[in-house]
Design a protein around this motif. Sequence first.
Motif, PDB file in Angstrom:
ATOM      1  N   HIS A 181       0.795  -1.085  -0.168  1.00 15.95           N
ATOM      2  CA  HIS A 181       0.353   0.097  -0.065  1.00 15.95           C
ATOM      3  C   HIS A 181       0.933   1.818  -0.324  1.00 15.95           C
ATOM      4  O   HIS A 181       0.763   1.953  -0.828  1.00 15.95           O
ATOM      5  N   ASP A 219      -7.030   2.313  -4.951  1.00 12.97           N
ATOM      6  CA  ASP A 219      -7.914   1.393  -5.359  1.00 12.97           C
ATOM      7  C   ASP A 219      -7.576   0.507  -7.158  1.00 12.97           C
ATOM      8  O   ASP A 219      -8.521  -0.305  -7.156  1.00 12.97           O
ATOM      9  N   ARG A 272     -10.478   0.510   2.028  1.00  8.90           N
ATOM     10  CA  ARG A 272     -10.895   0.307   0.200  1.00  8.90           C
ATOM     11  C   ARG A 272      -9.481   0.283   0.192  1.00  8.90           C
ATOM     12  O   ARG A 272      -8.906  -0.989  -0.391  1.00  8.90           O
ATOM     13  N   GLY A 273      -8.116   1.103   0.635  1.00  6.22           N
ATOM     14  CA  GLY A 273      -6.612   0.930   0.318  1.00  6.22           C
ATOM     15  C   GLY A 273      -6.182  -0.179   0.713  1.00  6.22           C
ATOM     16  O   GLY A 273      -5.010  -0.302  -0.091  1.00  6.22           O
ATOM     17  N   ARG A 275      -7.499  -3.538   0.859  1.00  3.98           N
ATOM     18  CA  ARG A 275      -7.458  -4.001  -0.194  1.00  3.98           C
ATOM     19  C   ARG A 275      -6.911  -4.360  -1.540  1.00  3.98           C
ATOM     20  O   ARG A 275      -6.733  -5.316  -1.948  1.00  3.98           O
ATOM     21  N   SER A 276      -6.191  -2.752  -1.557  1.00  2.30           N
ATOM     22  CA  SER A 276      -6.351  -2.628  -3.208  1.00  2.30           C
ATOM     23  C   SER A 276      -4.578  -2.397  -2.964  1.00  2.30           C
ATOM     24  O   SER A 276      -3.993  -3.643  -4.152  1.00  2.30           O
ATOM     25  N   GLY A 281     -10.254  -4.931  -5.289  1.00  2.00           N
ATOM     26  CA  GLY A 281     -10.778  -3.602  -5.170  1.00  2.00           C
ATOM     27  C   GLY A 281     -12.053  -4.016  -3.911  1.00  2.00           C
ATOM     28  O   GLY A 281     -12.654  -5.360  -4.322  1.00  2.00           O
ATOM     29  N   PRO A 286     -17.806   2.724  -6.465  1.00  2.00           N
ATOM     30  CA  PRO A 286     -15.998   3.128  -5.752  1.00  2.00           C
ATOM     31  C   PRO A 286     -16.244   5.671  -5.872  1.00  2.00           C
ATOM     32  O   PRO A 286     -17.359   5.780  -6.522  1.00  2.00           O
TER      33      PRO A 286
END
Length: 318
Positions: A181, A219, A272-273, A275-276, A281, A286
Amino acid sequence: LINLSYILVLTEGFIRLDMSEFQEKHEVAKFIGSPPGYVGHEEGGQLTKKLKQCPNAVVLFDEVDKAHPDVLTIMLQLFDEGRLTDGKGKTIECKDAIFIMTSNVASDEIAQHGLQLRQEAQEISKKRIAENLDDVQISEKITISKRFKENVIRPILKSHFRRDEFLGRINEIVYFLPFCHSELIQLVSKELTFWAKKAKQRHSITLQWDREVMDVLVDGYNLHYGARSIKHEVERRVVNQLAAAYEQDLLPRGCTLRITVEDSDKKILKDRGDRSSSGVGGEGKPPRIRLEIIEMDSKSRKLDIRAPLQPEDSAYSL
């Protein structure tokens, strides 16, 4: 002065060859030069000519997996003895040269394994935090095990290149893992900074953005496309809006623009970040990225950019 000279030497001593140009058997002549009596004999080869000028260069063979096997045969002598015979029969000594090769062979396997390692590292970090350990050190650095290299990667390389003598001449193999990340945030920041400089130079427009914007753009990372997916995401969701706003005369010269996330929830964006970074996603629609123009009284005003502005329906260049 010393640093400048060093930079100049590196620039002149760098040779890059796109190996996708050497996919056919007859294109070996382009590599080392045509033999006497053939067309292009006096021109020399793309590699031998440059190595003759700079025998201690850094040579990059880009996408070497696309080269014809006969080209790889030539590399055997080059990597083992540090010399190369050109089409004219002259031997070029290049023992001081450094050869680097890039390849996408086994990229999917490496990406999936790297993704698994990152997930395991995150679970260990969460467990240590939950246990309130004093020596907790959250690190995003991971390494590939020797067992994975030998049992998974090497058989794939051997199946593709079909020769142990070629693989045996490679001193070191460097594996590129999926971005974490923090690395993705740096990539997004680099892209936004690039376009901010461009907007400033061409139109005297000052571009600003929030941290939430970077979390949303992260993301868009795709595990299989690498850093290019971040570049495309910035262009699709930010640059297209900038270009459309400029074409619609919504941007006064010298104005200040802020990129924001509409109706954002910082906690959701952070999730979300996270998971990205694993290439997955979030679900649902979004968050929407909007442009705001900052007025003289420091108040902001959202730009009403006319539709259509869907990335698949429009393409602009700032």
